[in-house]
Write an enzyme that holds these catalytic residues in place. Structure first.
Site, short mmCIF file in Angstrom:
data_model
loop_
_atom_site.label_atom_id
_atom_site.label_comp_id
_atom_site.label_asym_id
_atom_site.label_seq_id
_atom_site.Cartn_x
_atom_site.Cartn_y
_atom_site.Cartn_z
N GLN A 14 0.84 -1.20 0.00
CA GLN A 14 0.00 0.00 0.00
C GLN A 14 0.88 1.25 0.00
O GLN A 14 0.61 2.21 -0.71
CB GLN A 14 -0.93 0.01 1.23
CG GLN A 14 -1.97 -1.11 1.23
CD GLN A 14 -3.01 -0.97 0.12
OE1 GLN A 14 -3.30 0.13 -0.34
NE2 GLN A 14 -3.56 -2.09 -0.32
N ARG A 23 0.41 9.36 -8.93
CA ARG A 23 -0.85 8.63 -8.78
C ARG A 23 -1.71 9.23 -7.68
O ARG A 23 -2.85 9.66 -7.91
CB ARG A 23 -0.54 7.16 -8.45
CG ARG A 23 -1.70 6.35 -7.92
CD ARG A 23 -1.15 5.06 -7.30
NE ARG A 23 -2.21 4.22 -6.74
CZ ARG A 23 -2.67 4.30 -5.50
NH1 ARG A 23 -2.21 5.24 -4.68
NH2 ARG A 23 -3.62 3.48 -5.08
N GLY A 47 -12.19 -1.21 -4.26
CA GLY A 47 -10.83 -1.65 -3.94
C GLY A 47 -10.11 -0.56 -3.19
O GLY A 47 -9.08 -0.05 -3.63
N GLU A 112 -9.02 3.13 -8.12
CA GLU A 112 -7.70 3.04 -8.75
C GLU A 112 -7.52 1.59 -9.12
O GLU A 112 -7.09 0.78 -8.31
CB GLU A 112 -6.62 3.54 -7.79
CG GLU A 112 -5.35 3.90 -8.51
CD GLU A 112 -4.51 2.69 -8.87
OE1 GLU A 112 -4.84 2.00 -9.87
OE2 GLU A 112 -3.54 2.45 -8.15
N GLU A 121 -4.20 -7.28 -14.62
CA GLU A 121 -4.97 -7.51 -13.39
C GLU A 121 -6.47 -7.60 -13.68
O GLU A 121 -7.22 -8.13 -12.87
CB GLU A 121 -4.75 -6.43 -12.32
CG GLU A 121 -3.32 -6.33 -11.84
CD GLU A 121 -3.16 -5.29 -10.73
OE1 GLU A 121 -4.08 -5.13 -9.90
OE2 GLU A 121 -2.10 -4.64 -10.70
#
Lengths: 353, 353
Positions: A14, A23, A47, A112, A121
């Site tokens: 994280q 980001r 998420g 995100e 992913e």
């Protein structure tokens, strides 16, 4: 829990994402510079991880934020929300977006979800599920749009990978000789398979890189553009097919293509953003985001005369054995050097691991 | 296919194991120096990988070898067997040992099932399943016995890991300060969890190392001994519990314990080996096998006077979330320095990832 999620249950990971300030800053700005859009709205964060985007949304004025997280990171998100005094606004829910229920529809979905080369992913699937389940008809997605790019580059890295592959194969030959000498077993019948395996790994696997703008041999071309409000789940599950045409202004040798993406936070037609924030992962002199760029190696390189064009077709498909990984094919490639001078190029296959 | 098997489907990984010549040589010798035991026997190789052990068994005179392999490596094993002209003797069967059937019982089961610290991967389970399904009552296992050891060591590595952990935590504090400054979000509430996570990773995870014999501060102690012919599936699935007592002849600081194992190829009571081969992974001046030793860090180190003893109890349990990984607990530890001088030591928990 599926293997995919495990990485996201570590604070260390994280932190890696949070301290990518291109980001995190883009999401922060997308919220804070569009407070009018968030004020008194109901938001869903798909998420949420550490909970940071949910917190941004709450700070931007949302009256309620549902923050959904599949992993045990949900517990930390809850702690973080509490520590900011936002537990009355942000509700952290542990579960997959496919399995949770919400008591109401939402005005904004923030997420995100982007992976390497945008689509790795396949987490966009979950965002679209969330959109179709929970977003009001006039709701907005943050981000709202995504684009994918390819750019011709020179790259020492592709040369190095090529060299590493040769070294590994040379080392295999020594190994085969040893096995014969020590145990009288001849492994030569596996040499071809070993070479294939190593080429797959070193040359045919797209490589993460921090490309410097000076490595670009021509302007990046946008080959795909997604309106996240309207793209369907079926569309993104199918192969993405697109043509590209890359201009090479100077004589050069193209050693690879750099793939990257950007996303834009434009709000929705009925609730457009005041300040449209762009999150770009293009080559930058100040260094890459954690997504970097993915390099597709064209070693030993394509010599191109001045003012030529590389044309081709890119196919991006999900891997049969793991839908979160991708295969990329560059086919129908040709080098165009003036009106009637066209030279066919090889077909290339790549994995995105 | 389960994730566990994937690594073994790469030739690169097979090569890594094959070119561990302590390992491969031990199996080669166990077969070639005991031809009388293999002659005209029926053999089963559990997890044959490249097929090498099946080939050794065939070369040692076996009349039939069943070589079972779960991954697609079975195809390469078949090619390798063919290339040695042994396809009439060695039959490669793709499948898990739990699912395959054989047309007959076997005289010998050969298998290289050992993981880090012997038990990681829990592949012994499959060998015992094979034994109980397929081995004749007077059959033999190759290897037949296994032992586990602990040794007190000094280790720069444990100091380094300790230091890396501190550095990572320091870096976290900078990160928290940045997050506050850039986004006005206070992550301090997660600091304790982050430290725990990093200690788990850097300090409480056993570390692979190539320990030099000069790092040993006292003789290794054998704390567990398995007779593979008689140990039951239930026994190895339960926690392994044992006491140890390690003598420290000189004044020293014990910075870690090195865990390792050996296996012996003694045949069976009714078909004993002529030449008993030993495969040891003990610290060696000529370098480690690919198993290395696993270091359990006791940083900041236990100062021990001359002629003292570290006593304790080791528990090895399988991880609830992945039975192929292990947790190791060192409890009831004490430093004994003469008849009535006993000092309790801390309890340590480790993961084997």
């Amino acid at each position: 829990m599926a293997n995919y999620f495990i990485t996201y249950s570590y604070l260390y990971h994280q932190k890696d994402m949070l301290e990518d300030h291109v980001r995190t800053g883009a999401y922060f700005n997308a919220c804070m510079r569009n407070k009018a859009q968030f004020k008194d709205r109901v938001v869903l964060d798909v998420g949420t991880g550490s909970g940071i985007l949910a917190i941004f949304a709450a700070k931007a004025g949302a009256k309620k934020v549902y923050a959904v997280e599949a992993t045990s990171m949900a517990q930390h998100a809850r702690e973080l929300v509490d520590a900011q005094g936002l537990s009355k606004v942000v509700e952290v829910i542990q579960g997959t977006i496919e399995s949770v229920t919400l008591p109401e529809k939402v005005d904004i979905i923030i997420s995100e979800w982007m992976g390497y080369f945008l689509l790795r992913e396949s987490m966009l699937d979950s965002v679209l599920v969330a959109r179709d389940k929970f977003l009001k008809p006039d709701g907005a997605l943050y981000p709202s749009h995504a684009r994918m790019f390819l750019a011709p580059i020179r790259s020492q890295l592709t040369q190095n990978r090529f060299q590493e592959c040769s070294n590994s194969v040379e080392n295999w030959h020594d190994f085969v000789a040893d096995m014969k000498e020590y145990y009288d077993v001849d492994l030569n019948c596996l040499t071809e398979s070993f070479i294939e395996e190593q080429q797959d790994y070193f040359v045919k696997t797209a490589t993460w890189a921090d490309v410097h703008p000076n490595q670009l041999l021509g302007p990046p071309v946008c080959f795909a553009s997604l309106d996240l409000l309207t793209v369907t789940q079926d569309e993104i599950k199918k192969a993405l097919e697109a043509n590209y045409s890359m201009h090479l202004p100077q004589m050069c040798t193209v050693e690879g293509l750099a793939g990257f993406f950007d996303v834009e936070f434009k709000g929705s037609p009925s609730n457009p953003a005041t300040d449209c924030v762009l999150l770009s992962t293009a080559p930058s002199a100040t260094g890459a985001t954690h997504w970097g760029q993915l390099i597709f190696s064209l070693q030993p390189g394509i010599p191109c005369p001045q003012n030529s064009t590389i044309e081709g077709k890119i196919d991006i498909t999900r891997r049969g054995d793991n839908h979160r990984l991708l295969d990329v094919t560059l086919s129908e490639q040709a080098l165009r050097m003036g009106e009637n001078n066209r030279k066919d190029l090889a077909k290339y296959l790549f994995h995105i691991e």
